[in-house]
Design an enzyme around this catalytic site. Structure first.
Site, PDB file in Angstrom:
ATOM      1  N   TYR A   1      20.536  -4.170   6.199  1.00 61.15           N
ATOM      2  CA  TYR A   1      20.178  -3.164   5.193  1.00 61.15           C
ATOM      3  C   TYR A   1      20.523  -1.751   5.674  1.00 61.15           C
ATOM      4  CZ  TYR A   1      17.517  -7.069   3.236  1.00 61.15           C
ATOM      5  OH  TYR A   1      17.154  -8.285   2.718  1.00 61.15           O
TER       6      TYR A   1
ATOM      7  N   GLU B   1      11.274  -5.143   0.772  1.00 64.34           N
ATOM      8  CA  GLU B   1      10.412  -5.388   1.927  1.00 64.34           C
ATOM      9  C   GLU B   1      11.116  -6.388   2.831  1.00 64.34           C
ATOM     10  OE1 GLU B   1       8.771  -6.005  -1.171  1.00 64.34           O
ATOM     11  OE2 GLU B   1       7.650  -4.126  -1.246  1.00 64.34           O
TER      12      GLU B   1
ATOM     13  N   ALA C   1      19.731 -14.391   0.918  1.00 73.32           N
ATOM     14  CA  ALA C   1      19.778 -15.510   1.863  1.00 73.32           C
ATOM     15  C   ALA C   1      21.181 -16.097   1.912  1.00 73.32           C
ATOM     16  CB  ALA C   1      18.770 -16.587   1.456  1.00 73.32           C
TER      17      ALA C   1
ATOM     18  N   ASN D   1      12.411  -9.220  11.569  1.00 73.03           N
ATOM     19  CA  ASN D   1      13.720  -9.692  11.079  1.00 73.03           C
ATOM     20  C   ASN D   1      14.797  -8.630  11.334  1.00 73.03           C
ATOM     21  OD1 ASN D   1      15.820 -10.973   9.791  1.00 73.03           O
ATOM     22  ND2 ASN D   1      14.681 -11.431   7.903  1.00 73.03           N
TER      23      ASN D   1
END
Ligand SMILES: CC(C)(COP(=O)(O)OP(=O)(O)OC[C@H]1O[C@@H](n2cnc3c(N)ncnc32)[C@H](O)[C@@H]1OP(=O)(O)O)[C@@H](O)C(=O)NCCC(=O)NCCS
Length: 148
Positions: free
Chosen positions: A118, A106, A73, A111
């Site tokens: 990623y 996960e 985050a 998103n």
């Protein structure tokens, strides 16, 4: 842009980490969760600091030859400056220096920002976990990355 320092998370950081959680997730982790994580011998947490303020963090569990990313985050006002990329790059480096062969995580199906992030680091989708997330209810995409 000020210099961003990537360093290990300490218990004194938890207050700021909780504020990041509240701004980034619909179900933020509690103080107790982070206290537990910092005592967990399998867990590894790092944070991104700018001007002595924590602006992002990332965590993972290292179990045998596998790494499970628990969270990433960055505060909304610090996004799109490569801070999450710095955190992931550091984690991949840590994994490469240990016996880790695979990394997994996960992510919410909707998103796309995180999924793009990623993919940029070589993670690929290997399946779904139906209704894995609450608030709102949503499937998770499972992603993997091989470490060479
Ligand atoms: C996902 C998150 C951590 C990204 O943090 P960030 O510091 O802004 O990411 P970076 O600046 O390093 O961006 C890296 C890559 O992410 C992707 N990305 C970032 N912002 C994006 C956007 N608005 N739309 C699409 N892709 C985006 C891009 O691939 C980008 O690479 P590029 O800059 O080479 O194009 C941040 O948006 C966040 O905290 N979101 C809320 C919490 C969350 O969803 N965490 C993930 C849980 S699995």
């Amino acid at each position: 842009m000020e210099r961003v320092l990537i360093r290990n998370m300490k218990s004194d950081d938890i207050g700021q980490i909780i504020e990041i959680e509240k701004k980034c997730f619909s179900l933020p982790w509690s103080r107790e969760s982070f206290e537990g994580e910092l005592k967990n011998e399998h867990a590894y947490y790092e944070c991104a600091e700018e001007n002595k303020n924590i602006v992002g963090y990332m965590g993972m569990w290292k179990i045998l030859d596998e790494c499970h990313i628990t969270n990433v985050a960055v505060l909304p006002e610090y996004r799109n400056r490569g801070i999450a990329s710095m955190l992931i790059d550091k984690m991949i480096g840590v994994c490469k220096c240990s016996e880790i062969k695979n990394m997994t995580l996960e992510v919410r199906e909707s998103n796309t920002t995180a999924i793009n992030l990623y993919k940029k680091f070589g993670f690929f989708s290997v399946g779904k976990r139906p209704n894995y997330y609450q608030l709102p209810l949503e499937d998770a995409i499972i992603m993997w990355k091989n470490i060479y």
